[in-house]
Design a protein around this motif. Structure first.
Motif, mmCIF file in Angstrom:
data_model
loop_
_atom_site.group_PDB
_atom_site.id
_atom_site.type_symbol
_atom_site.label_atom_id
_atom_site.label_comp_id
_atom_site.label_asym_id
_atom_site.label_seq_id
_atom_site.Cartn_x
_atom_site.Cartn_y
_atom_site.Cartn_z
ATOM 1 N N UNK A 162 -6.911 4.724 -13.715
ATOM 2 C CA UNK A 162 -7.405 3.304 -13.087
ATOM 3 C C UNK A 162 -6.738 2.781 -12.337
ATOM 4 N N UNK A 163 -5.576 3.234 -12.193
ATOM 5 C CA UNK A 163 -4.418 2.751 -11.149
ATOM 6 C C UNK A 163 -4.464 4.074 -9.953
ATOM 7 N N UNK A 164 -5.366 5.323 -10.380
ATOM 8 C CA UNK A 164 -5.142 6.160 -9.635
ATOM 9 C C UNK A 164 -6.783 5.122 -8.096
ATOM 10 N N UNK A 165 -7.843 4.494 -9.377
ATOM 11 C CA UNK A 165 -8.796 3.268 -7.955
ATOM 12 C C UNK A 165 -8.156 2.316 -7.734
ATOM 13 N N UNK A 166 -7.209 2.189 -8.325
ATOM 14 C CA UNK A 166 -5.886 0.667 -8.157
ATOM 15 C C UNK A 166 -5.672 0.809 -6.696
ATOM 16 N N UNK A 167 -5.240 2.136 -6.243
ATOM 17 C CA UNK A 167 -3.834 2.318 -5.158
ATOM 18 C C UNK A 167 -4.657 2.294 -4.071
ATOM 19 N N UNK A 172 0.653 -0.837 -0.081
ATOM 20 C CA UNK A 172 0.303 -0.648 0.313
ATOM 21 C C UNK A 172 0.936 1.604 -0.075
ATOM 22 N N UNK A 173 2.555 1.415 0.872
ATOM 23 C CA UNK A 173 2.977 2.560 1.321
ATOM 24 C C UNK A 173 3.710 3.011 -0.396
ATOM 25 N N UNK A 174 3.988 1.876 -0.605
ATOM 26 C CA UNK A 174 4.683 1.669 -2.581
ATOM 27 C C UNK A 174 3.998 2.202 -3.191
ATOM 28 N N UNK A 175 2.790 1.510 -3.519
ATOM 29 C CA UNK A 175 1.589 2.241 -4.094
ATOM 30 C C UNK A 175 1.937 3.361 -4.103
ATOM 31 N N UNK A 176 1.344 4.117 -3.321
ATOM 32 C CA UNK A 176 0.918 5.509 -2.845
ATOM 33 C C UNK A 176 2.425 6.475 -4.165
ATOM 34 N N UNK A 177 3.169 5.649 -3.380
ATOM 35 C CA UNK A 177 4.331 6.157 -3.623
ATOM 36 C C UNK A 177 5.262 6.177 -5.071
ATOM 37 N N UNK A 178 4.592 5.507 -5.200
ATOM 38 C CA UNK A 178 4.639 4.959 -7.053
ATOM 39 C C UNK A 178 4.135 5.957 -7.849
ATOM 40 N N UNK A 179 2.592 5.881 -7.380
ATOM 41 C CA UNK A 179 1.646 7.420 -7.909
ATOM 42 C C UNK A 179 2.007 8.344 -7.914
ATOM 43 N N UNK A 180 2.645 8.703 -6.364
ATOM 44 C CA UNK A 180 2.957 10.006 -6.394
ATOM 45 C C UNK A 180 4.079 10.821 -7.506
#
Length: 184
Positions: free
Chosen positions: A132-137, A104-112
């Motif tokens: 789609x990624x915004x929703x997936x994160x 969860x933490x890494x996904x948010x960092x990748x998104x940002x």
């Protein structure tokens, strides 16, 4: 009238000559950096002409080689276009995460860092994939970046990789290794 035209053309010609010299120096300094980087490596294998020539077979082959990956990253950094390879590698590391908290933490960092519009290393993906990624994160899974990773890989394969193969950096590396092979 002729004197007015020839002077800028001569200057332009000299600039091209300077660019050529700069490009050759870039290739030589890159070789020095590669030699330093690889000579410090504890790995027993050395960069060979054969291996380096095989990089031209496919992007996959290039990325499978630690030396190929390092060389490609250096090339992309020299062009200020390393966000795609950085995203792709970050996703590969992300897929290895087992802990849901870390995921969860890494996904948010990748998104940002890579996906969000106007992010520091924004990758070139379509609006639908970005949303789609915004929703997936919000509930990340191992696959939440797969579609963007495929798009980015395709971009590298069609654009960055062919430029790398034509680059002075790659050609200088091949020439240097060929010269070493003929001496040894």
């Amino acid at each position: 009238m002729t004197g007015l035209i020839s002077e800028p053309l001569v200057k332009h010609f000299n600039m091209d000559k300077d660019d050529c010299k700069r490009s050759k120096n870039l290739g030589k300094s890159f070789m020095c950096r590669l030699q330093c980087m690889f000579s410090r490596s504890s790995a027993p294998e050395r960069l060979s002409l054969e291996d380096t020539q095989q990089w031209s077979q496919s992007l996959e082959r290039l990325l499978e080689s630690k030396y190929g990956l390092a060389t490609f990253r250096t090339f992309l950094k020299s062009e200020f276009s390393d966000e795609n390879i950085e995203f792709w590698l970050t996703c590969e590391d992300y897929k290895k995460i087992k802990s849901s908290f870390r995921m969860t933490s890494k996904a948010k960092k990748i998104y940002e860092q890579f996906v969000k519009a106007e992010s520091p290393k924004e990758i070139n993906i379509d609006y639908h994939t970005r949303e789609q990624i915004k929703r997936n994160v919000k509930s990340p899974t191992v696959q939440c970046f797969d579609e963007a990773q495929k798009i980015v890989y395709g971009l590298m394969e069609r654009d960055s990789y062919p430029r790398f193969l034509r680059s002075e950096m790659y050609r200088t590396l091949l020439d240097s290794l060929a010269a070493d092979a003929s001496r040894g």
